[in-house]
Write an enzyme that holds these catalytic residues in place. Structure first.
Site, PDB file in Angstrom:
ATOM      1  N   ASN A 110      -1.343   2.087   5.812  1.00  0.00           N
ATOM      2  CA  ASN A 110      -0.457   1.106   5.209  1.00  0.00           C
ATOM      3  C   ASN A 110      -0.058   0.176   6.348  1.00  0.00           C
ATOM      4  OD1 ASN A 110       3.027   1.254   4.153  1.00  0.00           O
ATOM      5  ND2 ASN A 110       1.587  -0.392   4.010  1.00  0.00           N
ATOM      6  N   GLY A 111      -0.490  -1.090   6.261  1.00  0.00           N
ATOM      7  CA  GLY A 111      -0.114  -2.028   7.314  1.00  0.00           C
ATOM      8  C   GLY A 111      -1.276  -2.908   7.708  1.00  0.00           C
ATOM      9  N   TRP A 171      -2.920  -2.650  -1.662  1.00  0.00           N
ATOM     10  CA  TRP A 171      -2.666  -4.079  -1.819  1.00  0.00           C
ATOM     11  C   TRP A 171      -3.496  -4.743  -0.725  1.00  0.00           C
ATOM     12  CZ3 TRP A 171      -0.854  -8.266   0.955  1.00  0.00           C
ATOM     13  CH2 TRP A 171      -0.500  -9.383   0.200  1.00  0.00           C
ATOM     14  N   LYS A 189       5.679  -4.480  -4.391  1.00  0.00           N
ATOM     15  CA  LYS A 189       7.135  -4.455  -4.274  1.00  0.00           C
ATOM     16  C   LYS A 189       7.627  -4.390  -2.836  1.00  0.00           C
ATOM     17  CE  LYS A 189      11.239  -3.153  -6.495  1.00  0.00           C
ATOM     18  NZ  LYS A 189      11.586  -4.536  -6.849  1.00  0.00           N
ATOM     19  N   HIS A 238      15.550 -38.403  -6.809  1.00  0.00           N
ATOM     20  CA  HIS A 238      14.940 -38.742  -5.522  1.00  0.00           C
ATOM     21  C   HIS A 238      13.473 -38.334  -5.500  1.00  0.00           C
ATOM     22  CE1 HIS A 238      18.887 -39.814  -4.063  1.00  0.00           C
ATOM     23  NE2 HIS A 238      19.340 -38.692  -4.600  1.00  0.00           N
ATOM     24  N   ARG A 270       3.722  -0.348  -4.797  1.00  0.00           N
ATOM     25  CA  ARG A 270       3.431  -0.855  -3.456  1.00  0.00           C
ATOM     26  C   ARG A 270       2.082  -1.561  -3.385  1.00  0.00           C
ATOM     27  NH1 ARG A 270       6.928   1.719   0.105  1.00  0.00           N
ATOM     28  NH2 ARG A 270       5.657   1.040   1.842  1.00  0.00           N
ATOM     29  N   GLU A 298      16.074 -18.464  -7.813  1.00  0.00           N
ATOM     30  CA  GLU A 298      15.750 -17.112  -8.280  1.00  0.00           C
ATOM     31  C   GLU A 298      15.061 -17.174  -9.657  1.00  0.00           C
ATOM     32  OE1 GLU A 298      15.354 -14.224  -7.466  1.00  0.00           O
ATOM     33  OE2 GLU A 298      15.644 -12.967  -9.233  1.00  0.00           O
ATOM     34  N   CYS A 307       0.843  -1.188   0.000  1.00  0.00           N
ATOM     35  CA  CYS A 307       0.000   0.000   0.000  1.00  0.00           C
ATOM     36  C   CYS A 307       0.885   1.248   0.000  1.00  0.00           C
ATOM     37  CB  CYS A 307      -0.949   0.095   1.187  1.00  0.00           C
ATOM     38  SG  CYS A 307      -2.082  -1.275   1.312  1.00  0.00           S
ATOM     39  N   LYS A 330      11.427 -15.579 -10.755  1.00  0.00           N
ATOM     40  CA  LYS A 330      11.254 -14.621 -11.862  1.00  0.00           C
ATOM     41  C   LYS A 330      10.223 -15.136 -12.859  1.00  0.00           C
ATOM     42  CE  LYS A 330      12.598 -11.943 -10.469  1.00  0.00           C
ATOM     43  NZ  LYS A 330      13.434 -11.533  -9.383  1.00  0.00           N
ATOM     44  N   GLU A 368       6.520 -15.086 -11.380  1.00  0.00           N
ATOM     45  CA  GLU A 368       5.835 -13.811 -11.181  1.00  0.00           C
ATOM     46  C   GLU A 368       5.580 -13.057 -12.484  1.00  0.00           C
ATOM     47  OE1 GLU A 368       8.037 -11.331  -8.405  1.00  0.00           O
ATOM     48  OE2 GLU A 368       9.932 -11.842  -9.342  1.00  0.00           O
TER      49      GLU A 368
HETATM   50  C1  F6R Z   1      10.923 -11.070  -6.519  1.00  0.00           C
HETATM   51  C2  F6R Z   1      11.000 -10.039  -5.505  1.00  0.00           C
HETATM   52  C3  F6R Z   1      10.648 -10.386  -4.117  1.00  0.00           C
HETATM   53  C4  F6R Z   1      11.542  -9.613  -3.129  1.00  0.00           C
HETATM   54  C5  F6R Z   1      11.058  -9.846  -1.691  1.00  0.00           C
HETATM   55  C6  F6R Z   1      11.940  -9.154  -0.672  1.00  0.00           C
HETATM   56  O1  F6R Z   1      11.296 -10.594  -7.769  1.00  0.00           O
HETATM   57  O2  F6R Z   1      11.305  -8.912  -5.797  1.00  0.00           O
HETATM   58  O3  F6R Z   1      10.699 -11.748  -3.884  1.00  0.00           O
HETATM   59  O4  F6R Z   1      12.853 -10.051  -3.282  1.00  0.00           O
HETATM   60  O5  F6R Z   1       9.758  -9.394  -1.559  1.00  0.00           O
HETATM   61  O6  F6R Z   1      11.924  -7.774  -0.846  1.00  0.00           O
HETATM   62  P1  F6R Z   1      13.068  -6.852  -0.291  1.00  0.00           P
HETATM   63  O7  F6R Z   1      14.307  -7.172  -1.025  1.00  0.00           O
HETATM   64  O8  F6R Z   1      12.581  -5.474  -0.533  1.00  0.00           O
HETATM   65  O9  F6R Z   1      13.208  -7.176   1.176  1.00  0.00           O
END
Ligand code: F6R
Length: 590
Positions: free
Chosen positions: A100-101, A74, A585, A491, A27, A468, A2, A472, A475
């Site tokens: 926000n929260g 969000w 984010k 396994h 956000r 990772e 948010c 990627k 998402e």
């Molecule tokens: C994936 C991504 C998330 C962040 C995670 C942690 O592409 O961006 O998995 O890595 O939400 O966020 P930060 O790094 O801001 O603590």
């Protein structure tokens, strides 16, 4: 999660808030809303579902005002509906607020208010805050009503409040970020600086347990614990409006992917004294942890490998959300290394708070150096990636890999060699970040676009890169992508391979190559299609994404074709790569 923006000043509050919210869309982008207060003190509100990015001033249907508050959501409590969108009014419609929260005890607070006759129109925890303020307001001035309300709330949050007929905007922080921006005769309050950077780079950071009252476009700061005045220092931040723009690129994600040559090079610019000091601390520590979430958790896992291989130290990587199960092993001799782009991730903050209670020193590998985590950490290594606005992390991840690698070299006592290797890798990234390579990745994306599942295999340092890669691809493409340590395949997961199952195999030029190629052959023998990523073409590869040979540092380059692949898949599927569904984010709730 948010985004909040508030404005008071001589200009059109609607425009300032709308513009600010567009910068905070990363956000949360489920729904949005703005409330303004007219010259005569009347509150007006507009809310809607969907993204605020395409909303124009004409869509607002609000009259001009000198102050107001706005929110991009969000969803946590309650579905994505107009009724649940912020700002929320209190029952008598005199108090309006954004949050926000999360209010963890909102159920109990709501019951009490209902007993007193309050009726709720939404399913949110935020409406509970508005009505609690209304209730306290019966006996107290607004500032005191807000202060008492904040003390009743459990959980992490930040709120901004306006009242009908008053001239104040009041904001309070307890766990979620709030920054106050000041320009001559105008004040902004926002969850993040880009919301107002076009107008000012002079800010005050609000700390947890503090509130700000803005009147006549002047902020005054108070403690939430007793309401007394607190002094805050004005800071000039070094963020340029253009850094937060996407320029000629179609999306932030591709802009940020393309920046990695520079960001990797910048990441090695670390304070050598601090590197040596922290390396010494790592050397003498016992029972240390690497902690992060999502992509940052995968960076921590890479840290586990690089500290073992380069620094000859054992450090445990744990996802921040799982950390509490291991916190019993912390002693004052432990260290906690946290990795976070935003510096606001709730689970990481909670892990740090646990560590601090046990007198554990905290080291942050962070992008946002004015964030909550930056202020909690004892030592900060800034990754210098610049603003990252696409929800999916790309340039921050590679910069975090670089800093982790440099720290491991510092533990080995060879910072110069670490820097040399990383700068060389940064230069070689050019081979991948060019249109010709992009076209080839696109062809592979076309081949994968209709697949429902894709698996990614790695060994050694490429196990966390496989993880990772899965994040990627999930998402951005919404394809089910799952990673495995290649040796684990037989396994269990090998049972998933049938004719034409796509399997991405991450290779390097190291001691793991022979083994992973045999794993690839086992997959191929069962009908799997092998997409190899690595510096050398192996017979088993049905498709090959070439990367430069960077020896032991293959993780630095192997992730780039995956980022490009995810981006291209997202485009081919008609998804917005900058705003994956259901995500945000900055994850400021647990
Ligand atoms: C994936 C991504 C998330 C962040 C995670 C942690 O592409 O961006 O998995 O890595 O939400 O966020 P930060 O790094 O801001 O603590």
């Amino acid at each position: 999660m948010c985004g909040i923006v508030a404005y008071q000043g001589p200009h059109d509050a609607r425009q300032r808030i709308l513009e600010g919210l567009k910068y905070l869309e990363y956000r949360g982008y489920d729904s949005w809303g703005i409330a303004v207060r007219s010259e005569t003190g009347v509150l007006n509100r507009v809310r809607n579902t969907g993204e605020i990015g395409s909303v124009s001033m004409a869509d607002l249907k609000l009259s001009q005002a000198r102050d107001g508050i706005g929110h991009t959501r969000w969803a946590t409590h309650g579905g994505v509906t107009v009724k649940n969108a912020h700002p929320h009014f209190s029952m008598n419609k005199k108090v309006v607020l954004v949050q926000n929260g999360i209010v963890e005890n909102y159920g109990a607070l709501k019951k009490n208010l209902e007993k007193k006759g309050y009726v709720f129109l939404s399913e949110t925890d935020t409406e509970v805050i508005a009505n609690t303020i209304e209730e306290y307001r019966k006996k107290h001035p607004l500032k005191e009503a807000v202060r008492r309300t904040m003390k009743d709330l459990e959980g992490r949050n930040a709120i901004v409040v306006m009242e009908q007929g008053s001239q104040e905007i009041i904001a309070a922080r307890n766990g979620s970020p709030l920054i106050v921006g000041v320009a001559p005769h105008e004040v902004f309050i926002a969850s993040d600086i880009p919301a107002f950077i076009a107008y000012t780079n002079t800010v005050y950071y609000l700390d947890d347990g503090q509130m700000v009252c803005v009147k006549d476009a002047r902020p005054e700061f108070f403690s939430l614990s007793n309401g007394s005045h607190v002094a805050r220092r004005k800071i000039t931040v070094d963020i340029k409006a253009k850094d937060a723009e996407k320029g000629d690129y179609a999306h932030y994600m591709i802009k940020e992917i393309m920046e990695q040559k520079e960001t990797t090079r910048r990441a090695v610019e670390q304070d050598e004294q601090q590197l040596k000091k922290v390396a010494d601390m790592i050397d003498h520590a016992y029972g240390s942890f690497l902690v992060g979430c999502g992509s940052a958790a995968a960076v921590c896992k890479l840290g586990e490998y690089v500290f073992a291989k380069i620094g000859n130290r054992h450090i445990n990587a744990v996802e921040a959300s799982e950390f509490k199960h291991f916190s019993g092993f912390l002693t004052p001799r432990s260290l906690m290394i946290v990795v976070s782009q935003s510096g606001e991730t709730a689970d990481v903050i909670e892990a740090i708070e646990t560590a601090k209670k046990k007198k554990v020193k905290v080291i942050g590998i962070l992008n946002n150096t004015s964030s909550t985590i930056a202020r909690l950490a004892d030592y900060v290594f800034p990754i210098h990636a610049g603003p990252e606005r696409a929800v999916a992390s790309t340039k921050a991840v590679t910069a975090q890999y670089a800093v982790m690698t440099l720290l491991a070299y510092a533990v080995r006592g060879d910072i110069a060699e670490g820097k040399r290797l990383l700068v060389e890798v940064a230069g070689q990234m050019n081979d991948l970040l060019n249109p010709r390579y992009g076209q080839y990745v696109k062809k592979i994306a076309k081949m994968l676009v209709r697949q429902e599942h894709v698996y990614i295999l790695g060994r050694g340092v490429n196990v966390p890169i496989a993880k990772e890669s899965s994040i990627k691809l999930q998402e951005i493409s919404y394809i089910h992508a799952e990673s495995f340590a290649a040796g684990e395949l037989k396994h269990g997961p090998l049972a998933l391979i049938t004719k034409k199952t796509p399997v991405i195999v991450l290779t390097g030029n190291d001691g793991d190559t022979i083994d992973i190629i045999s794993n690839a052959k086992e997959v191929q023998a069962r009908g799997g299609v092998i997409i190899g990523i690595g510096p050398h073409k192996h017979e088993v590869f049905d498709y090959w994404l070439h990367v430069p040979d960077v020896g032991e540092l293959s993780y630095m380059v192997n992730v780039l074709p995956i980022q490009l692949l995810a981006y291209n898949l997202g485009i081919l599927k008609g998804n917005n790569p900058d705003k994956p569904r259901n995500l945000a984010k900055s994850v400021t709730v647990k």
